[in-house]
Design an enzyme around this catalytic site. Structure first.
Site, short mmCIF file in Angstrom:
data_model
loop_
_atom_site.label_atom_id
_atom_site.label_comp_id
_atom_site.label_asym_id
_atom_site.label_seq_id
_atom_site.Cartn_x
_atom_site.Cartn_y
_atom_site.Cartn_z
N SER A 153 0.84 -1.20 0.00
CA SER A 153 0.00 0.00 0.00
C SER A 153 0.87 1.24 0.00
CB SER A 153 -0.89 -0.02 1.25
OG SER A 153 -1.51 1.23 1.48
N TYR A 166 -1.79 -0.58 10.76
CA TYR A 166 -1.89 -0.82 9.31
C TYR A 166 -0.63 -0.36 8.60
CZ TYR A 166 -3.80 -0.92 4.60
OH TYR A 166 -4.00 -1.19 3.26
N LYS A 170 2.03 -2.80 6.58
CA LYS A 170 2.25 -2.69 5.14
C LYS A 170 3.71 -2.36 4.81
CE LYS A 170 -1.71 -3.86 3.50
NZ LYS A 170 -1.84 -5.11 2.70
#
Length: 314
Positions: A153, A166, A170
């Protein structure tokens, strides 16, 4: 839609193995990008193994495919479950030629207010789950000289406050795939990393109600604010799979951001800090928790098994 590129004489494309008749494994295939990707890979002629937590949703996704498929309900954080999934794939479809580590969940909110078990769960699914997926299927990919695609991402470009788990997961997944690339190359395995920007999955439902994410998006150029559909992202990913690409950008203009990556942490931090100063603490607290239906399904299944829920971190 058939996305396998036509071979062109004298180019690398001439050496791209055809996708038709080969086996693809997609984790997190019950919904969103994963489900859309299975449709595109199936349209390219691949046989599809759909892995995920939601058995009924997996079956619904598989029903739309026009090539042989297999649904396996499993948790990517459990190595034994993935080993069993790999055995079923080999027995029923054949050795995998493509494996896409797509399973992912997200939680938003201040770190100190986020349940410690939920924070760990995001890391476990997004990072450890990707490593478990690779470990289970690398023997098959070595036999087929296959391709492993790690879904990352733009969160790896610049970490945003309120999204610590998160962003950390990532960035870690990107680093893992980069390390794996050098190790897997002698076995004829290509490793790719896909960088996804704003994508219209249920994870982004209500994004404009999330104060920091709303601010980050509003300060981007107009073209960079666009939310792309899972189908469009899946088309870009499928083209990357067909080319065994080292990097896949969704959308493609993200490739031009790579040289600017050293600037992004400072820019993101500046915008986020300004927005957090403006936002009442109660609003920040209200934005805390699991994001999206898929993430909620995973968290509910995990906690219902007596795991995960903990006291809030201090």
């Amino acid at each position: 839609m058939h996305l396998t590129p036509e071979p062109r004489s004298g180019t690398a494309a001439a050496h791209v193995p055809p996708l038709r008749g080969r086996v693809a494994v997609v984790t997190g295939a019950a919904r969103g990008i994963g489900a859309a990707l299975t449709r595109h890979l199936s349209a390219a002629g691949m046989h599809i193994a759909l892995l995920g937590r939601e058995a009924q949703s997996l079956r619904v996704a598989a029903a739309s495919l026009g090539t042989p498929s297999l649904c396996v309900e499993c948790d990517v954080t459990e190595p034994e479950a993935l080993d069993e999934a790999a055995r079923q794939v080999a027995d029923r479809l054949g050795a995998a030629s493509v494996v896409v580590a797509n399973a992912g969940v997200a939680a938003g909110g201040p770190f100190r207010l986020t349940d410690a078990g939920l924070w760990r769960r995001v890391i476990d699914v997004n990072l450890t789950g990707s490593a478990n997926t690779a470990r289970a299927f690398l023997p098959q990919l070595a036999r087929t000289h296959g391709y492993f695609l790690q879904i990352a991402s733009t969160a790896a470009f610049g970490s945003a406050p309120m999204m610590s788990a998160y962003c950390a997961s990532k960035a870690g997944a990107e680093s893992f795939a980069q390390a794996l690339r050098g190790e897997a190359e002698p076995d004829g395995i290509a490793v790719g990393i896909a960088y996804l920007h704003w994508t219209g999955t249920d994870m982004l439902t209500g994004i404009d109600d999330h104060p920091v994410l709303r601010a980050l998006r509003s300060h981007q150029p107009r073209f960079a604010r666009r939310v792309h559909t899972p189908e469009q992202v899946a088309a870009w990913l499928t083209a990357g799979v067909a080319h065994r690409a080292a990097r896949v950008y969704a959308p493609p203009w993200l490739r031009w951001c790579q040289p600017l990556r050293p600037l992004f942490p400072t820019l993101v931090s500046h915008v986020a800090r300004r927005e957090m100063r403006r936002t009442p603490a109660a609003d920040l607290a209200a934005a805390t928790g699991v994001m999206g239906a898929g993430g909620n399904a995973d968290w509910e299944a995990y906690t219902s098994a007596g795991r995960g829920r903990s006291t809030r971190s201090r």
